[in-house]
Structure formats: C-alpha cells, structure tokens
Design an enzyme around this catalytic site. Structure first.
Site, PDB file in Angstrom:
ATOM      1  N   ASN A  54       0.829  -1.211   0.000  1.00 36.42           N
ATOM      2  CA  ASN A  54       0.000   0.000   0.000  1.00 36.42           C
ATOM      3  C   ASN A  54       0.869   1.269   0.000  1.00 36.42           C
ATOM      4  OD1 ASN A  54       0.944   0.223   2.609  1.00 36.42           O
ATOM      5  ND2 ASN A  54      -1.067   0.305   3.590  1.00 36.42           N
ATOM      6  N   THR A  57       4.672   2.880   4.287  1.00 38.20           N
ATOM      7  CA  THR A  57       6.054   3.139   4.727  1.00 38.20           C
ATOM      8  C   THR A  57       7.058   2.680   3.676  1.00 38.20           C
ATOM      9  OG1 THR A  57       6.110   1.015   5.908  1.00 38.20           O
ATOM     10  CG2 THR A  57       5.538   2.974   7.194  1.00 38.20           C
ATOM     11  N   ASP A  78      -3.998  -2.816  -0.056  1.00 40.81           N
ATOM     12  CA  ASP A  78      -3.858  -2.862   1.406  1.00 40.81           C
ATOM     13  C   ASP A  78      -4.247  -4.259   1.880  1.00 40.81           C
ATOM     14  OD1 ASP A  78      -4.460  -2.534   4.272  1.00 40.81           O
ATOM     15  OD2 ASP A  78      -4.140  -0.401   3.853  1.00 40.81           O
ATOM     16  N   TYR A 167       1.441  -3.400  17.627  1.00 41.43           N
ATOM     17  CA  TYR A 167       2.445  -4.134  16.844  1.00 41.43           C
ATOM     18  C   TYR A 167       2.743  -5.482  17.494  1.00 41.43           C
ATOM     19  CZ  TYR A 167       6.849  -4.833  14.234  1.00 41.43           C
ATOM     20  OH  TYR A 167       7.861  -5.325  13.435  1.00 41.43           O
ATOM     21  N   TYR A 181      -3.703 -22.187  10.995  1.00 38.41           N
ATOM     22  CA  TYR A 181      -3.952 -22.542   9.585  1.00 38.41           C
ATOM     23  C   TYR A 181      -3.154 -23.782   9.208  1.00 38.41           C
ATOM     24  CZ  TYR A 181      -6.868 -18.734   7.742  1.00 38.41           C
ATOM     25  OH  TYR A 181      -7.914 -17.894   7.461  1.00 38.41           O
ATOM     26  N   GLN A 184      -5.054 -26.728  11.259  1.00 33.70           N
ATOM     27  CA  GLN A 184      -6.441 -27.003  10.840  1.00 33.70           C
ATOM     28  C   GLN A 184      -6.565 -27.318   9.353  1.00 33.70           C
ATOM     29  OE1 GLN A 184      -8.882 -24.096  12.823  1.00 33.70           O
ATOM     30  NE2 GLN A 184     -10.688 -24.644  11.638  1.00 33.70           N
ATOM     31  N   THR A 197      16.973  -5.157  12.328  1.00 33.72           N
ATOM     32  CA  THR A 197      17.778  -5.275  11.111  1.00 33.72           C
ATOM     33  C   THR A 197      17.950  -3.898  10.476  1.00 33.72           C
ATOM     34  OG1 THR A 197      16.958  -7.518  10.799  1.00 33.72           O
ATOM     35  CG2 THR A 197      17.899  -6.446   8.871  1.00 33.72           C
TER      36      THR A 197
HETATM   37  P1  NAD Z   1       9.081  -1.272   6.120  1.00 35.89           P
HETATM   38  O1  NAD Z   1       8.184  -0.340   6.822  1.00 35.89           O
HETATM   39  O2  NAD Z   1      10.210  -0.701   5.320  1.00 35.89           O
HETATM   40  O3  NAD Z   1       8.263  -2.238   5.141  1.00 35.89           O
HETATM   41  C1  NAD Z   1       6.925  -2.602   5.353  1.00 35.89           C
HETATM   42  C2  NAD Z   1       6.212  -2.586   4.009  1.00 35.89           C
HETATM   43  O4  NAD Z   1       4.860  -2.998   4.208  1.00 35.89           O
HETATM   44  C3  NAD Z   1       6.165  -1.206   3.377  1.00 35.89           C
HETATM   45  O5  NAD Z   1       6.479  -1.295   2.002  1.00 35.89           O
HETATM   46  C4  NAD Z   1       4.725  -0.749   3.588  1.00 35.89           C
HETATM   47  O6  NAD Z   1       4.297   0.189   2.621  1.00 35.89           O
HETATM   48  C5  NAD Z   1       3.987  -2.070   3.534  1.00 35.89           C
HETATM   49  N1  NAD Z   1       2.705  -2.069   4.259  1.00 35.89           N
HETATM   50  C6  NAD Z   1       2.474  -1.633   5.512  1.00 35.89           C
HETATM   51  N2  NAD Z   1       1.185  -1.810   5.830  1.00 35.89           N
HETATM   52  C7  NAD Z   1       0.589  -2.389   4.746  1.00 35.89           C
HETATM   53  C8  NAD Z   1      -0.728  -2.787   4.447  1.00 35.89           C
HETATM   54  N3  NAD Z   1      -1.739  -2.649   5.341  1.00 35.89           N
HETATM   55  N4  NAD Z   1      -0.983  -3.326   3.232  1.00 35.89           N
HETATM   56  C9  NAD Z   1       0.006  -3.470   2.318  1.00 35.89           C
HETATM   57  N5  NAD Z   1       1.277  -3.092   2.542  1.00 35.89           N
HETATM   58  C10 NAD Z   1       1.563  -2.554   3.751  1.00 35.89           C
HETATM   59  O7  NAD Z   1       9.628  -2.282   7.220  1.00 35.89           O
HETATM   60  P2  NAD Z   1      10.710  -3.450   7.125  1.00 35.89           P
HETATM   61  O8  NAD Z   1      11.801  -3.127   8.066  1.00 35.89           O
HETATM   62  O9  NAD Z   1      11.035  -3.736   5.698  1.00 35.89           O
HETATM   63  O10 NAD Z   1       9.894  -4.651   7.755  1.00 35.89           O
HETATM   64  C11 NAD Z   1       9.258  -5.627   6.931  1.00 35.89           C
HETATM   65  C12 NAD Z   1       8.564  -6.640   7.812  1.00 35.89           C
HETATM   66  O11 NAD Z   1       9.534  -7.262   8.678  1.00 35.89           O
HETATM   67  C13 NAD Z   1       7.490  -6.057   8.721  1.00 35.89           C
HETATM   68  O12 NAD Z   1       6.409  -6.941   8.788  1.00 35.89           O
HETATM   69  C14 NAD Z   1       8.160  -5.957  10.069  1.00 35.89           C
HETATM   70  O13 NAD Z   1       7.242  -6.065  11.120  1.00 35.89           O
HETATM   71  C15 NAD Z   1       9.105  -7.146  10.032  1.00 35.89           C
HETATM   72  N6  NAD Z   1      10.249  -6.924  10.925  1.00 35.89           N
HETATM   73  C16 NAD Z   1      11.239  -6.065  10.586  1.00 35.89           C
HETATM   74  C17 NAD Z   1      12.291  -5.836  11.457  1.00 35.89           C
HETATM   75  C18 NAD Z   1      13.410  -4.909  11.124  1.00 35.89           C
HETATM   76  O14 NAD Z   1      14.276  -4.683  11.988  1.00 35.89           O
HETATM   77  N7  NAD Z   1      13.508  -4.379   9.924  1.00 35.89           N
HETATM   78  C19 NAD Z   1      12.310  -6.484  12.696  1.00 35.89           C
HETATM   79  C20 NAD Z   1      11.268  -7.350  13.026  1.00 35.89           C
HETATM   80  C21 NAD Z   1      10.237  -7.582  12.120  1.00 35.89           C
END
Ligand code: NAD
Ligand code: UDP
Length: 345
Positions: A54, A57, A78, A167, A181, A184, A197
């Site tokens: 979407n 971010t 989304d 979160y 999932y 089941q 990261t």
């Molecule tokens: P990021 O914010 O750069 O990427 C998240 C992506 O998801 C973005 O492109 C955003 O536009 C998209 N998004 C958000 N909500 C959405 C929605 N409702 N529908 C469709 N798209 C949506 O973050 P990231 O660091 O790349 O993290 C990616 C994933 O890894 C996330 O799920 C995050 O929780 C998980 N994660 C990341 C870290 C880290 O340190 N980077 C640590 C733990 C978990």
C-alpha cells in the site's frame, strides 16, 4: 558431531532442497526496506514476483528499478482487504506492516488490522493456491523480555495495552493464525522472528535507531538517545537477514516452529551512538530524552535453532554492516539536499 546426527542431516536437507524455476512469489510489503531485497532475490533467480504494497512506509524508489523487469508486477493494495489474483502462486512472504515504532504508532488500529486481517487474507490465499507462506514475525513477540538471550520457547512479557501493543500483540496474533492454519488446514507455514535489522534502503526518515543516529551524525545534528542509553539491541545486517529468510522459506515442510533470525552481538544504544559517531567522524553531541513507555530493556536472540535446522548464522558484524550502511545514507542525504537546493532556486 557424526554426519548421521539429526542436526546435521536436517541442516543439509534444508540446504539441498531443489528450487525448480520459475516460481511465482508474492511479496506483501515488497516495496519496503526488507521486502524490496526479497523482490530482487527472486527476480535474480528468474522467478516471477508480485509485489503487493500500500506504499505507506514503503518507498517507490525501493522498487522503481524493478518496474521494467518482465517478471515483476507491482500491485497497490492494502492487505487489510482480501486479495485473490488469478493464476498460480507458489510462495508468499508476509512482510506487510510498518516496522518503525513512530510509524506503527501513527494509526495503531490500522497496524493491528494489518497484522491480523493481513495474516488471515494471505493465509486464505496460501490455502486456496496451495502456496507456502512465511510470516515476518518479530523479536517484539518477547516484549520487554525477562530472560536473555531469548529462545523461541520463551513466551514473552508483553503489555496488552500500551503504545507498542498494536504491533507486538498484532504479531503474536498473526503467529497464532499461522499455527492454526497449519494445524487445521495443513497450510505450509514458516515463521521468522526477526531481530532489529538495518542496512541500505532504510528510509532516512524511518525513525528507527540506526537510521536516526547515522542521519543525525552525518548532518551534524544532536544524537537523540532515549533514556540513559543502557537498553540493548542486537543488530543484524540486511544481507544476513535476507539469507536467513530465504533459507527458512526453502526449509523442509515439517519445519513450522518459529525461528529467531538475528545477530546475537548485543550493544547498548549508547555504544551504538559512539560507534556511529566514530565511524562517521561526526562532531555531533548526544542529547538524552525520556525513555518511551514499554521500551524493551534488552534484546538478544538465541539462534541455535537457525544454526541447527537451517545451517544459518550471520556473517556480518556491526562495524562491517555500518561501513556499508553509512555511505548509503550519505548518498540519500546528498539526493535530498540536491532536491531541496533545486526547489529553492
Ligand atoms: P518497512 O516499513 O520498510 O516495510 C513494510 C512494508 O509494508 C512497506 O512497504 C509498507 O508500505 C507495507 N505495508 C504496511 N502496511 C501495509 C498494508 N496494510 N498493506 C500493504 N502493505 C503494507 O519495514 P521493514 O523493516 O522492511 O519490515 C518488513 C517486515 O519485517 C514487517 O512486517 C516488520 O514487522 C518485520 N520486521 C522487521 C524488522 C526490522 O528490523 N527491519 C524487525 C522485526 C520484524
Ligand atoms: N532509540 C533512541 N533514539 C532514537 C530512536 C530509538 O535511543 O532516535 C532507542 C529506542 O528507544 C530503543 C532502541 O533505540 O531503545 C531501538 O529503537 P528502534 O525504534 O530502532 O527499535 P525497537 O527495537 O525499539 O523496536
């Protein structure tokens, strides 16, 4: 250890799994920091990639260079809404969710829905297509941990009603859905618990500690340390993380338990600030602010599961990762400065 030990045979099995091409890989959150590297990984492997995002971010610039690729498709969507495209899908990564605390706290209800409804919709899609699906879970499922390092069997210490709950609890609920999932409906699931990261493609305005400190140091601004900076984090470099996620995705089908993916090197936030100042040669000063509510005091992964079952461990230490990340942010700031200068002319 003998070559016949379960640990070794399991690891070598994971590494030897064939990857017939091409596959169709759906990457939800594919325009984000981590997701965009996954898109590149599969395109380089001659697979077809559907990037579902979407763009909340995520940044268009993260995937702009992939748009001309014949095997790449961007779908603006989304994940709180169902998604069911025609055609086969073999693998699904659920990376969709804002990951930076200031970003996921802007609209906590939407963050929670993204985690829970998003997981349901993508699991439904995986079930319908017979696809394998990986959940980007997080060290936040451990909350403010009372044990360290954190093993996967630790159930965590999470506030149900706080600024981070949308979160943390959203990710915990998503893990429950993945588990159920599988139990089941027999959906092939993988759960990666990702620890902090960092690396190239992070948004300079992202708000997380590594990007904030590097950008502040490069600009000569004050380094904003929350609390006294004695809280710890374990920082994993992007390339190591992607390698871990891919190994987990292609591991044997019966590996459905959550797996910590992170770098066990543990640093206080104050140590990180000093390393960044040293490596950038910056004369920025430290500015101490209140510690946000529920900010975890410590975080360090136990990665024995990943080592044993995936044959994975991180290769890049903090200094090595920062030496690749600082030039990236310097280039990003130059671009921003150039745009600002031309707008002012
Ligand atoms: P990021 O914010 O750069 O990427 C998240 C992506 O998801 C973005 O492109 C955003 O536009 C998209 N998004 C958000 N909500 C959405 C929605 N409702 N529908 C469709 N798209 C949506 O973050 P990231 O660091 O790349 O993290 C990616 C994933 O890894 C996330 O799920 C995050 O929780 C998980 N994660 C990341 C870290 C880290 O340190 N980077 C640590 C733990 C978990
Ligand atoms: N932090 C900080 N200054 C900042 C941003 C974050 O001191 O400008 C701290 C934050 O309070 C936390 C740690 O750095 O203790 C890691 O924060 P981040 O937002 O990167 O991720 P978290 O692990 O808290 O989700």
């Amino acid at each position: 250890m003998s070559s016949g030990s379960p640990a070794i045979s399991r690891a070598s099995q994971a590494l030897s799994i064939a990857r017939p091409n091409p596959k169709t890989v759906l990457i939800a959150g594919g325009a984000g920091f981590l997701g965009s590297s996954l898109c590149e990984h599969y395109l380089e492997n001659s697979d077809r990639v559907i990037c579902l995002d979407n763009l909340s971010t995520g940044r268009f610039t993260n995937i702009h260079h992939l748009l001309p690729h014949k095997n790449f498709k961007l779908v603006t969507h989304d994940v709180t809404q169902p998604y069911s495209p025609p055609g086969p899908i073999d693998l699904i990564y659920n990376m969709a969710c804002p990951a930076s605390p200031p970003k996921y706290q802007i609209d906590p209800i939407h963050t929670f829905k993204t985690n829970v409804f998003g997981a349901c919709h993508l699991l439904d899609l995986a079930r319908k297509k017979g696809a394998r699906i990986l959940q980007a879970s997080t060290s936040e499922v451990y909350g403010d941990p009372l044990v360290s390092p954190q093993r996967e069997d630790y159930h965590g210490n999470v506030n149900i009603q706080g600024p981070r709950s949308c979160y943390d609890e959203g990710k915990r609920a998503a893990e429950t859905l993945f588990h159920d999932y599988h139990a089941q409906f027999g959906v092939e699931v993988k759960i990666a618990r990702i620890f902090n990261t960092y690396g190239p493609r992070m948004d300079p305005g992202d708000g997380r500690v590594v990007s904030n400190f590097i950008v502040q140091a490069l600009r000569g601004d004050e380094i904003t340390v929350n609390g006294d900076g004695s809280q710890t984090r374990s920082f994993c470099y992007l390339d190591d993380l992607i390698d871990g996620l891919v190994k987990l995705m292609h591991s044997p089908a019966d590996l459905v338990q959550p797996v910590n993916i992170g770098n066990p090197g543990e640093f206080t936030v104050l140590e990180l600030a000093k390393i960044v100042l040293d490596m950038t040669g910056s004369s920025s000063t430290l500015s101490f602010r209140d510690l946000p509510q529920d900010d975890p005091r410590q975080r360090r992964p136990d990665i024995s599961t990943a080592k044993t079952l995936l044959g994975w461990s991180p290769q890049c230490d903090l200094a090595g990762g920062l030496s690749r990340t600082i030039p990236y942010f310097a280039a990003e700031l130059s671009k921003i400065n150039a745009v600002t200068a031309s707008a002012g002319q």
